[in-house]
Design a protein around this motif. Structure first.
Motif, PDB file in Angstrom:
ATOM      1  N   UNK A  70      54.861  22.814  34.177  1.00 40.96           N
ATOM      2  CA  UNK A  70      55.434  21.466  34.180  1.00 40.96           C
ATOM      3  C   UNK A  70      54.436  20.403  34.599  1.00 40.96           C
ATOM      4  N   UNK A  71      53.490  20.741  35.442  1.00 41.56           N
ATOM      5  CA  UNK A  71      52.529  19.754  35.919  1.00 41.56           C
ATOM      6  C   UNK A  71      51.307  19.633  35.020  1.00 41.56           C
ATOM      7  N   UNK A  72      51.029  20.649  34.225  1.00 44.64           N
ATOM      8  CA  UNK A  72      49.833  20.629  33.382  1.00 44.64           C
ATOM      9  C   UNK A  72      50.113  20.353  31.915  1.00 44.64           C
ATOM     10  N   UNK A  73      51.301  20.646  31.445  1.00 45.17           N
ATOM     11  CA  UNK A  73      51.597  20.502  30.024  1.00 45.17           C
ATOM     12  C   UNK A  73      52.461  19.271  29.748  1.00 45.17           C
ATOM     13  N   UNK A  74      52.094  18.155  30.336  1.00 46.63           N
ATOM     14  CA  UNK A  74      52.792  16.905  30.065  1.00 46.63           C
ATOM     15  C   UNK A  74      52.141  16.229  28.865  1.00 46.63           C
ATOM     16  N   UNK A  75      52.825  15.279  28.291  1.00 46.47           N
ATOM     17  CA  UNK A  75      52.288  14.572  27.123  1.00 46.47           C
ATOM     18  C   UNK A  75      50.944  13.910  27.449  1.00 46.47           C
ATOM     19  N   UNK A  76      50.865  13.270  28.602  1.00 45.98           N
ATOM     20  CA  UNK A  76      49.628  12.597  28.999  1.00 45.98           C
ATOM     21  C   UNK A  76      48.487  13.571  29.232  1.00 45.98           C
ATOM     22  N   UNK A  77      48.773  14.707  29.890  1.00 48.71           N
ATOM     23  CA  UNK A  77      47.727  15.707  30.157  1.00 48.71           C
ATOM     24  C   UNK A  77      47.244  16.329  28.853  1.00 48.71           C
ATOM     25  N   UNK A  78      48.155  16.641  27.923  1.00 44.61           N
ATOM     26  CA  UNK A  78      47.749  17.225  26.645  1.00 44.61           C
ATOM     27  C   UNK A  78      46.864  16.253  25.866  1.00 44.61           C
ATOM     28  N   UNK A  79      47.200  14.968  25.916  1.00 47.19           N
ATOM     29  CA  UNK A  79      46.358  13.957  25.269  1.00 47.19           C
ATOM     30  C   UNK A  79      44.978  13.931  25.931  1.00 47.19           C
ATOM     31  N   UNK A  80      44.949  14.029  27.272  1.00 53.41           N
ATOM     32  CA  UNK A  80      43.683  14.046  28.007  1.00 53.41           C
ATOM     33  C   UNK A  80      42.854  15.271  27.625  1.00 53.41           C
ATOM     34  N   UNK A  81      43.484  16.428  27.472  1.00 57.76           N
ATOM     35  CA  UNK A  81      42.769  17.642  27.085  1.00 57.76           C
ATOM     36  C   UNK A  81      42.121  17.453  25.714  1.00 57.76           C
ATOM     37  N   UNK A  82      42.864  16.850  24.779  1.00 59.66           N
ATOM     38  CA  UNK A  82      42.315  16.618  23.446  1.00 59.66           C
ATOM     39  C   UNK A  82      41.151  15.632  23.500  1.00 59.66           C
ATOM     40  N   UNK A  83      41.275  14.602  24.351  1.00 62.18           N
ATOM     41  CA  UNK A  83      40.191  13.615  24.481  1.00 62.18           C
ATOM     42  C   UNK A  83      38.925  14.246  25.032  1.00 62.18           C
ATOM     43  N   UNK A  84      39.042  15.030  26.116  1.00 58.43           N
ATOM     44  CA  UNK A  84      37.855  15.640  26.715  1.00 58.43           C
ATOM     45  C   UNK A  84      37.241  16.676  25.772  1.00 58.43           C
ATOM     46  N   UNK A  85      38.075  17.383  25.031  1.00 55.39           N
ATOM     47  CA  UNK A  85      37.567  18.355  24.058  1.00 55.39           C
ATOM     48  C   UNK A  85      36.776  17.637  22.966  1.00 55.39           C
ATOM     49  N   UNK A  86      37.303  16.536  22.455  1.00 53.93           N
ATOM     50  CA  UNK A  86      36.612  15.782  21.404  1.00 53.93           C
ATOM     51  C   UNK A  86      35.285  15.240  21.922  1.00 53.93           C
TER      52      UNK A  86
END
Length: 130
Positions: A70-86
């Motif tokens: 619940x704390x790691x798979x939020x919409x904002x965190x998933x967007x952040x993961x995609x940004x850092x990966x890119x």
């Protein structure tokens, strides 16, 4: 090479507190190659439930590692993961997808049908030229 680099990015925690990576699989079955990563969401932060409940009903313990998606798979965190990966993969020519594009997932059957129609159209255009 780029797949190994992507896996290293995941194993380092994707530049954030994403937990531990268990597996990473490259999918080349669609127009856009992509990775499916399995991550165990391990967090050490205090529980957010305590903030919502107001009063504490039990003694506060030192934060210990625990599972909590619940704390790691939020919409904002998933967007952040995609940004850092890119950002990490930019040197290989990867560009970040359009944020909130409204794109919808296509089933494998729909994708295969579309590919077959495109191939048939290409064949027809080549035979018409001959």
């Amino acid at each position: 090479m780029t797949t190994q680099y992507a896996v290293c990015h995941l194993e380092r925690g994707a530049g954030n507190d994403s937990g531990m990576s268990l597996s990473c699989v490259l999918h080349m079955d669609e127009k856009t190659p992509h990775l499916h990563a399995t991550v165990v969401p391990i967090v050490t932060a205090p529980r957010t439930r305590r903030k919502r409940e107001g009063e504490q009903k039990y003694k506060e313990k030192d934060p210990a590692p625990r599972l909590c998606a619940n704390e790691l798979m939020t919409r904002g965190k998933l967007r952040q993961y995609q940004d850092t990966y890119a950002q990490t993969m930019a040197e290989f020519g990867l560009k970040r997808g359009v944020v909130a594009s409204g794109a919808r997932h296509q089933t494998q059957q729909q994708y295969n049908r579309q590919q077959a129609l495109e191939l048939q159209a290409d064949i027809e255009s080549l035979t018409a030229e001959i």
